[in-house]
Design an enzyme around this catalytic site. Structure first.
Site, short mmCIF file in Angstrom:
data_model
loop_
_atom_site.label_atom_id
_atom_site.label_comp_id
_atom_site.label_asym_id
_atom_site.label_seq_id
_atom_site.Cartn_x
_atom_site.Cartn_y
_atom_site.Cartn_z
N GLY A 186 11.65 -50.87 -10.91
CA GLY A 186 12.86 -51.28 -10.18
C GLY A 186 12.58 -52.42 -9.21
N THR A 236 13.10 -55.50 -9.49
CA THR A 236 14.14 -56.55 -9.46
C THR A 236 15.37 -56.11 -8.66
OG1 THR A 236 14.99 -55.71 -11.57
CG2 THR A 236 13.47 -57.59 -11.67
N ARG A 280 12.65 -54.58 -16.86
CA ARG A 280 13.16 -54.28 -18.19
C ARG A 280 13.71 -55.56 -18.81
NH1 ARG A 280 18.90 -51.24 -17.49
NH2 ARG A 280 19.68 -52.46 -15.74
N SER A 322 17.89 -39.51 -3.01
CA SER A 322 19.14 -40.03 -2.44
C SER A 322 19.92 -38.98 -1.65
CB SER A 322 20.00 -40.55 -3.59
OG SER A 322 21.32 -40.75 -3.15
N GLU A 330 22.91 -38.76 -1.85
CA GLU A 330 23.96 -38.28 -2.77
C GLU A 330 23.65 -36.86 -3.25
OE1 GLU A 330 27.01 -39.71 -4.32
OE2 GLU A 330 26.78 -40.56 -2.34
N TYR A 374 25.04 -39.06 -11.51
CA TYR A 374 23.92 -39.73 -10.82
C TYR A 374 23.24 -38.76 -9.85
CZ TYR A 374 21.64 -42.57 -7.19
OH TYR A 374 20.75 -43.07 -6.27
N GLU A 419 26.55 -56.46 -5.91
CA GLU A 419 27.89 -56.86 -5.45
C GLU A 419 28.98 -55.84 -5.77
OE1 GLU A 419 28.85 -60.93 -6.30
OE2 GLU A 419 26.84 -61.60 -5.72
N GLU A 451 34.44 -37.00 -5.12
CA GLU A 451 33.98 -37.90 -4.04
C GLU A 451 32.97 -37.18 -3.14
OE1 GLU A 451 32.98 -40.58 -2.66
OE2 GLU A 451 34.88 -41.67 -2.39
P1 NDP Z 1 19.34 -51.35 -7.59
O1 NDP Z 1 20.45 -50.91 -8.46
O2 NDP Z 1 19.50 -52.60 -6.77
O3 NDP Z 1 18.02 -51.54 -8.48
C1 NDP Z 1 17.70 -50.67 -9.51
C2 NDP Z 1 16.47 -51.17 -10.23
O4 NDP Z 1 16.19 -50.31 -11.35
C3 NDP Z 1 16.63 -52.58 -10.84
O5 NDP Z 1 15.41 -53.27 -10.73
C4 NDP Z 1 16.94 -52.28 -12.30
O6 NDP Z 1 16.64 -53.34 -13.18
C5 NDP Z 1 16.00 -51.10 -12.52
N1 NDP Z 1 16.32 -50.30 -13.71
C6 NDP Z 1 17.52 -49.79 -14.07
N2 NDP Z 1 17.40 -49.11 -15.22
C7 NDP Z 1 16.11 -49.20 -15.59
C8 NDP Z 1 15.37 -48.70 -16.70
N3 NDP Z 1 15.94 -48.01 -17.68
N4 NDP Z 1 14.05 -48.97 -16.76
C9 NDP Z 1 13.45 -49.70 -15.80
N5 NDP Z 1 14.10 -50.22 -14.73
C10 NDP Z 1 15.41 -49.95 -14.63
O7 NDP Z 1 18.97 -50.12 -6.64
P2 NDP Z 1 18.39 -50.11 -5.14
O8 NDP Z 1 17.32 -51.10 -5.03
O9 NDP Z 1 19.53 -50.12 -4.20
O10 NDP Z 1 17.79 -48.63 -5.07
C11 NDP Z 1 16.45 -48.35 -5.45
C12 NDP Z 1 16.30 -46.87 -5.78
O11 NDP Z 1 16.65 -46.09 -4.64
C13 NDP Z 1 17.20 -46.38 -6.90
O12 NDP Z 1 16.50 -45.36 -7.59
C14 NDP Z 1 18.40 -45.78 -6.17
O13 NDP Z 1 19.01 -44.80 -6.98
C15 NDP Z 1 17.71 -45.18 -4.97
N6 NDP Z 1 18.50 -45.09 -3.77
C16 NDP Z 1 19.14 -46.19 -3.26
C17 NDP Z 1 19.82 -46.12 -2.08
C18 NDP Z 1 20.54 -47.29 -1.50
O14 NDP Z 1 21.35 -47.08 -0.59
N7 NDP Z 1 20.26 -48.52 -1.94
C19 NDP Z 1 19.87 -44.84 -1.31
C20 NDP Z 1 19.14 -43.76 -1.93
C21 NDP Z 1 18.48 -43.90 -3.11
P3 NDP Z 1 17.69 -54.57 -13.41
O15 NDP Z 1 17.50 -55.50 -12.24
O16 NDP Z 1 17.26 -55.12 -14.70
O17 NDP Z 1 19.07 -53.97 -13.42
P1 GDR Z 2 27.43 -44.77 -2.83
O1 GDR Z 2 27.74 -46.32 -2.55
O2 GDR Z 2 28.33 -44.20 -3.84
O3 GDR Z 2 27.40 -44.12 -1.48
O4 GDR Z 2 25.98 -44.84 -3.48
P2 GDR Z 2 29.02 -47.21 -2.83
O5 GDR Z 2 28.87 -48.39 -1.95
O6 GDR Z 2 29.22 -47.44 -4.28
O7 GDR Z 2 30.24 -46.28 -2.31
C1 GDR Z 2 30.33 -45.87 -0.95
C2 GDR Z 2 31.71 -45.28 -0.71
O8 GDR Z 2 32.70 -46.32 -0.78
C3 GDR Z 2 33.81 -45.85 -1.52
N1 GDR Z 2 34.54 -46.99 -2.10
C4 GDR Z 2 34.07 -47.85 -3.00
N2 GDR Z 2 32.87 -47.95 -3.61
C5 GDR Z 2 32.67 -48.98 -4.48
N3 GDR Z 2 31.47 -49.12 -5.06
N4 GDR Z 2 33.66 -49.86 -4.80
C6 GDR Z 2 34.91 -49.79 -4.23
O9 GDR Z 2 35.78 -50.59 -4.54
C7 GDR Z 2 35.12 -48.74 -3.29
N5 GDR Z 2 36.19 -48.38 -2.52
C8 GDR Z 2 35.83 -47.31 -1.81
C9 GDR Z 2 33.18 -44.94 -2.57
O10 GDR Z 2 34.18 -44.08 -3.14
C10 GDR Z 2 32.13 -44.22 -1.74
O11 GDR Z 2 32.69 -43.13 -1.08
C11 GDR Z 2 24.95 -45.68 -2.96
C12 GDR Z 2 24.05 -46.10 -4.12
O12 GDR Z 2 23.15 -47.06 -3.65
C13 GDR Z 2 23.27 -44.92 -4.65
O13 GDR Z 2 22.31 -45.37 -5.61
C14 GDR Z 2 22.55 -44.24 -3.50
O14 GDR Z 2 21.83 -43.12 -3.96
C15 GDR Z 2 23.54 -43.83 -2.42
O15 GDR Z 2 24.21 -45.00 -1.97
C16 GDR Z 2 22.86 -43.19 -1.24
#
Ligand code: NDP
Ligand code: GDR
Length: 368
Positions: free
Chosen positions: A29, A31, A54, A157, A159, A180, A217, A312
């Site tokens: 991960g 990237t 990947r 997470s 979550e 998830y 985004e 939710e």
């Molecule tokens: P991103 O979605 O930004 O990044 C996910 C990464 O996983 C990318 O590099 C993606 O590659 C890679 N990936 C997806 N599928 C595969 C696969 N099949 N094999 C190998 N690589 C793969 O996530 P974040 O950086 O925000 O989060 C990092 C980790 O932390 C994740 O596991 C997320 O679930 C967890 N997490 C995130 C939180 C947050 O608030 N950001 C909070 C709690 C947990 P590509 O760029 O090609 O898509």
């Molecule tokens: P989350 O993040 O689900 O907490 O997971 P997200 O930003 O997607 O949603 C946060 C809250 O906002 C509400 N929401 C919307 N969400 C998105 N994406 N788009 C919308 O238009 C929108 N409007 C309202 C959602 O319903 C939700 O309640 C993130 C991810 O990074 C996970 O991988 C990680 O594990 C958790 O944070 C901790």
């Protein structure tokens, strides 16, 4: 506490044949948002970093291009990229054997909660089974090579807590509300199981939401700050959102990757909640983000049912006292500073986009 040789600022090295060699980290991960910050952090500490990426039909390395050095420049390139996938066990074992890492950070995931309802089977394969594939690859690599000092970090997470009320700590029961989150629970318990069954140094970081200008985004914070920038420069007028009443404990990704590393510097493996301990609704995020550029979110936001989820998670607010006490971690960036950092960067980005639109190179209607 972190061992002395691994305090911030000191080189991270591992003794080998009387010589010190840089520590080696393997990151899945790399990237993604967290992968990019963690790589910068580890390179600054003197690590050699190997990222598993990947295959994709478009380049997917935008977040790490600024630190990429061509491998032909071998003595300077301390970050190396290799193709692998969490759905391909053979690739994981092969790269472990080739890289011989000291630390493995498993950050790869299909990380979008709403998308996990659309692709539940795939999400389980990568987020849950992918973890057991990687743990098993590490276990069998250790058995074959005797490299028992390898440390493993699992990206857990908040979550997983789902509908269990706040404050949520390491002892709070899980009640996942999406494919998830259910998959992350499985990943959590696989990690605990490999620690207990095989004595592996494996840690779960239970991280609450963390954001940054590099956030994907289609997560709500970045979706909002991207829209603020584009509305400000006249490239967009409406922002379509779902549930504005959900509360999240939002921190800065740059702070959170340090906690991941700190967990692996301890003498014993354990699980830690990482959070700011402050919670805000999506509406409060809107208020803060639009307020920074002197706009009112109510003039632009339209509620669209398509962004509501089948189930939710209403209220997340962490209790990170264990990480603060044992690791000595605390967040440096607060809510207002985080929102401002994201809005400022996205206003700049929108200004650059506007130049391209005005020159006729891109279509102004094309929203991110
Ligand atoms: P991103 O979605 O930004 O990044 C996910 C990464 O996983 C990318 O590099 C993606 O590659 C890679 N990936 C997806 N599928 C595969 C696969 N099949 N094999 C190998 N690589 C793969 O996530 P974040 O950086 O925000 O989060 C990092 C980790 O932390 C994740 O596991 C997320 O679930 C967890 N997490 C995130 C939180 C947050 O608030 N950001 C909070 C709690 C947990 P590509 O760029 O090609 O898509
Ligand atoms: P989350 O993040 O689900 O907490 O997971 P997200 O930003 O997607 O949603 C946060 C809250 O906002 C509400 N929401 C919307 N969400 C998105 N994406 N788009 C919308 O238009 C929108 N409007 C309202 C959602 O319903 C939700 O309640 C993130 C991810 O990074 C996970 O991988 C990680 O594990 C958790 O944070 C901790």
């Amino acid at each position: 506490m972190a061992s002395e040789s691994n305090q911030p600022g000191s080189p991270s090295t591992t003794p080998e044949n009387g010589e010190t060699k840089p520590k080696i980290a393997m990151i899945t991960g790399i990237t993604g948002q967290d992968g990019s910050y963690l790589t910068e952090f580890l390179l600054n500490k003197g690590y050699e970093v190997h990222g598993l990426i990947r295959r994709s039909s478009n380049f997917n390395t935008q977040r790490i291009n600024h630190i990429y050095i061509d491998p032909h420049n071998a003595h300077k390139a301390r970050m190396k990229l290799h193709y692998a996938d969490l759905s391909d066990a053979s690739s994981l074992r092969r790269w472990l054997d080739t890289i011989n890492p000291d630390e493995v950070y498993n950050l790869a995931a299909q990380s979008h909660v709403a998308v996990s309802f659309e692709v539940p089977d795939y999400t389980a394969d990568v987020v849950a089974t992918g973890v057991v594939r990687l743990l098993e690859a590490v276990r069998s690599h250790i058995a074959a090579t005797g490299r028992s000092h390898i440390k493993y970090y699992q990206a857990g997470s908040s979550e997983m807590f789902g509908s269990t009320p706040p404050p949520q700590s390491e002892t709070t029961p899980f009640h996942p509300r999406s494919p998830y989150a259910a998959s992350k629970c499985a990943a959590h318990w696989y990690t605990v199981n490999y620690r207990e069954a095989y004595g592996m140094f494996a840690c779960n970081g239970i991280l609450f939401n963390h954001e940054s200008p590099r956030r994907g985004e289609n997560f709500v914070t970045r979706k909002i700050t991207r829209a603020v920038g584009r509305i400000k420069v006249g490239l967009q007028s409406k922002l379509f959102l779902g549930n504005l009443q959900a509360s999240r404990d939002w921190g800065f990704a740059g702070d959170y990757v340090e906690a991941m590393w700190m967990m692996l510097q301890q003498e014993k493996p354990d699980d830690y909640v990482v959070a700011t301990e402050e919670s805000h609704t999506v509406e409060e995020f809107l208020e803060a983000a639009f307020g920074i550029v002197g706009m009112n979110w109510k003039d632009h936001v339209v509620i669209d049912k398509r962004y509501f989820r089948p189930a939710e998670v209403d209220n997340l607010k962490g209790d990170s006292s264990k990480a603060r006490k044992v690791l000595g971690w605390k967040p440096k960036v607060g809510f207002e500073q985080l929102v401002k950092m994201m809005v400022d960067e996205d206003v700049d980005l929108a200004k650059r986009e506007k130049v391209l639109v005005d020159a006729g190179y891109i279509d102004s209607q094309q929203q991110p």
